[in-house]
Design a protein around this motif. Structure first.
Motif, short mmCIF file in Angstrom:
data_model
loop_
_atom_site.label_atom_id
_atom_site.label_comp_id
_atom_site.label_asym_id
_atom_site.label_seq_id
_atom_site.Cartn_x
_atom_site.Cartn_y
_atom_site.Cartn_z
N GLY A 154 0.81 -1.21 0.00
CA GLY A 154 0.00 0.00 0.00
C GLY A 154 0.84 1.26 0.00
O GLY A 154 1.98 1.28 -0.48
N ALA A 155 0.30 2.33 0.57
CA ALA A 155 1.00 3.61 0.62
C ALA A 155 2.28 3.49 1.44
O ALA A 155 3.32 4.09 1.11
N TYR A 156 2.22 2.67 2.51
CA TYR A 156 3.41 2.47 3.35
C TYR A 156 4.55 1.83 2.54
O TYR A 156 5.71 2.18 2.71
N GLY A 157 4.20 0.91 1.63
CA GLY A 157 5.21 0.26 0.80
C GLY A 157 5.92 1.27 -0.09
O GLY A 157 7.14 1.18 -0.30
N CYS A 158 5.17 2.24 -0.63
CA CYS A 158 5.77 3.28 -1.48
C CYS A 158 6.68 4.18 -0.64
O CYS A 158 7.76 4.59 -1.09
N PRO A 214 0.31 11.76 -0.74
CA PRO A 214 1.08 11.53 -1.97
C PRO A 214 1.48 10.07 -2.17
O PRO A 214 1.51 9.56 -3.29
N TYR A 215 1.77 9.38 -1.04
CA TYR A 215 2.15 7.97 -1.13
C TYR A 215 0.93 7.11 -1.49
O TYR A 215 1.06 6.11 -2.21
N ALA A 257 -1.90 4.01 -5.65
CA ALA A 257 -3.09 3.85 -6.49
C ALA A 257 -2.71 3.86 -7.97
O ALA A 257 -3.22 3.06 -8.77
N ALA A 258 -1.77 4.75 -8.34
CA ALA A 258 -1.32 4.84 -9.74
C ALA A 258 -0.56 3.57 -10.13
O ALA A 258 -0.75 3.02 -11.23
N GLY A 270 -2.98 0.79 8.17
CA GLY A 270 -2.14 1.15 7.03
C GLY A 270 -0.71 0.72 7.18
O GLY A 270 0.10 0.87 6.26
N GLN A 271 -0.35 0.14 8.34
CA GLN A 271 1.02 -0.33 8.57
C GLN A 271 1.06 -1.86 8.50
O GLN A 271 0.01 -2.51 8.51
#
Length: 275
Positions: A132-136, A175-176, A181-182, A253-254
Motif C-alpha cells: 500500500g502507501a506504506y510500501g511506497c 502523496p504515497y 493507487a497509480a 495502514g502499517q
C-alpha cells in the motif's frame, strides 16, 4: 599457511590439527552489534520477561542506537578479534583435512528451494505493487534508513520506517497513497495486456505459502472444537488480547507486525502493579 604455523604456543602441530579437524569453527556474526547483544543478552532477557522472544532483539536495537561511536568501538574491536581468530581456526581446520560445511541459513535456503520446486517466473509478467502507501514510503526512504541503521540487524530498517510513517499526518501520507493507487492501476492494465498476449498468471508467494500450509494441515487430525483452549503468552498475552482492537486502529495502514510492536512498547511502560 601450513597447519604447524597456526598452532598455539601450548600445542604441537599434530594436536592442533587434530583438534581443528574435529569441529568446524563457528563464524562470528552481527559485527559490533552482535558482540554487544551477546554481552547484554542476560540483562535484556531479564527486562523482557513475560514478553515475546523478539522483544529482546528489539530492546537491544534501541540500546545500541543510543551508543555513540566511541562506545561502540570496543564491541567492533571485539568482533574484529573474534573474526581474526575464526580465520586462523578455519585455516587450521581445512589444513587438518576438515571440509567446510554450509551455514544454517544457506542450508535452509537450499532445502526450501528443493522443496518448493517452483516453476521459474515469467520475466515479462508485471510485478504487483505491495504494501500500500506504506510500501511506497518505505521504497522511497529505504536508502536513508539503511544509512541510519548501519551496523544493526536488517529488521531495524522496517522498524524505523514504521516509526517515521506513524509520525506523518494524513496530508503527508496522501502523496504515497496516490503513488500506490497509480502503481496498482498500471499493474492491472499491464496484467490484462500480459494475459491477453497469452501469458499465464502465477500465484504470488503468499498464495503459494497458504497452499503449502493447507496441504500440510490436510493430513492432520482436526481439533475437537469443544476442547478448551490453553491461554498463551502469560500476562502479556492477556494484555495484547484486550488491547488488540485499540492497537489495530492506531496502526491502520502499517504492516501487521506493527500491532505486536506497539503492544510490546505499551506493555513495557506498565509498572509491576499494573501488570
Amino acid at each position: 599457511r601450513s597447519c604447524s604455523e597456526l598452532k598455539t604456543a601450548t600445542q604441537t602441530p599434530r594436536q592442533y590439527c587434530r583438534m581443528a579437524a574435529l569441529e568446524q569453527p563457528k563464524k562470528p556474526a552481527g559485527g559490533g552489534y552482535g558482540q554487544f547483544l551477546a554481552e547484554k543478552r542476560p540483562e535484556f532477557t531479564k527486562k523482557c520477561a513475560g514478553q515475546k522472544a523478539s522483544a529482546i532483539s528489539k530492546l537491544a536495537g534501541e540500546e545500541w542506537k543510543k551508543l555513540n561511536e566511541a562506545q561502540k568501538k570496543p564491541y567492533q574491536a571485539k568482533y574484529e578479534a573474534a573474526k581474526a581468530k575464526f580465520d586462523t581456526d578455519m585455516a587450521a581446520f581445512l589444513a587438518g583435512g576438515g571440509e567446510k560445511q554450509k551455514g544454517a541459513a544457506a542450508l535452509r535456503a537450499e532445502k526450501r528451494k528443493a522443496k518448493e520446486g517452483k516453476k521459474k517466473k515469467d520475466p515479462n509478467a508485471p510485478k504487483k505493487p505491495a504494501g500500500g502507501a506504506y510500501g511506497c514510503f518505505l521504497a522511497e526512504k529505504r536508502p536513508e534508513f539503511m544509512k541510519k541503521c548501519a551496523g544493526q540487524p536488517i529488521t531495524a530498517i522496517s522498524k524505523m520506517a514504521s516509526v517515521e510513517w506513524k509520525k506523518l499526518s494524513d496530508a503527508q501520507k496522501k502523496p504515497y497513497e496516490q503513488k500506490y493507487a497509480a502503481a496498482k492501476a498500471k499493474f492491472e492494465k499491464d496484467m490484462a495486456a500480459f494475459l491477453e498476449a497469452g501469458g499465464v498468471k502465477q500465484k504470488g508467494a503468499m498464495a503459494l505459502r497458504a497452499e503449502k500450509r493447507k496441504a500440510k494441515e490436510g493430513g492432520k487430525k482436526k481439533k475437537d472444537p469443544n476442547m478448551p483452549k490453553k491461554p498463551a503468552g502469560g500476562g502479556y498475552g492477556q494484555f495484547l488480547a484486550e488491547k488488540r482492537p485499540e492497537f489495530t486502529k492506531k496502526t491502520a495502514g502499517q504492516p501487521a507486525t506493527a500491532i505486536s510492536k506497539m503492544a510490546s512498547e505499551e506493555y513495557k511502560k506498565l509498572s509491576d502493579a499494573q501488570k
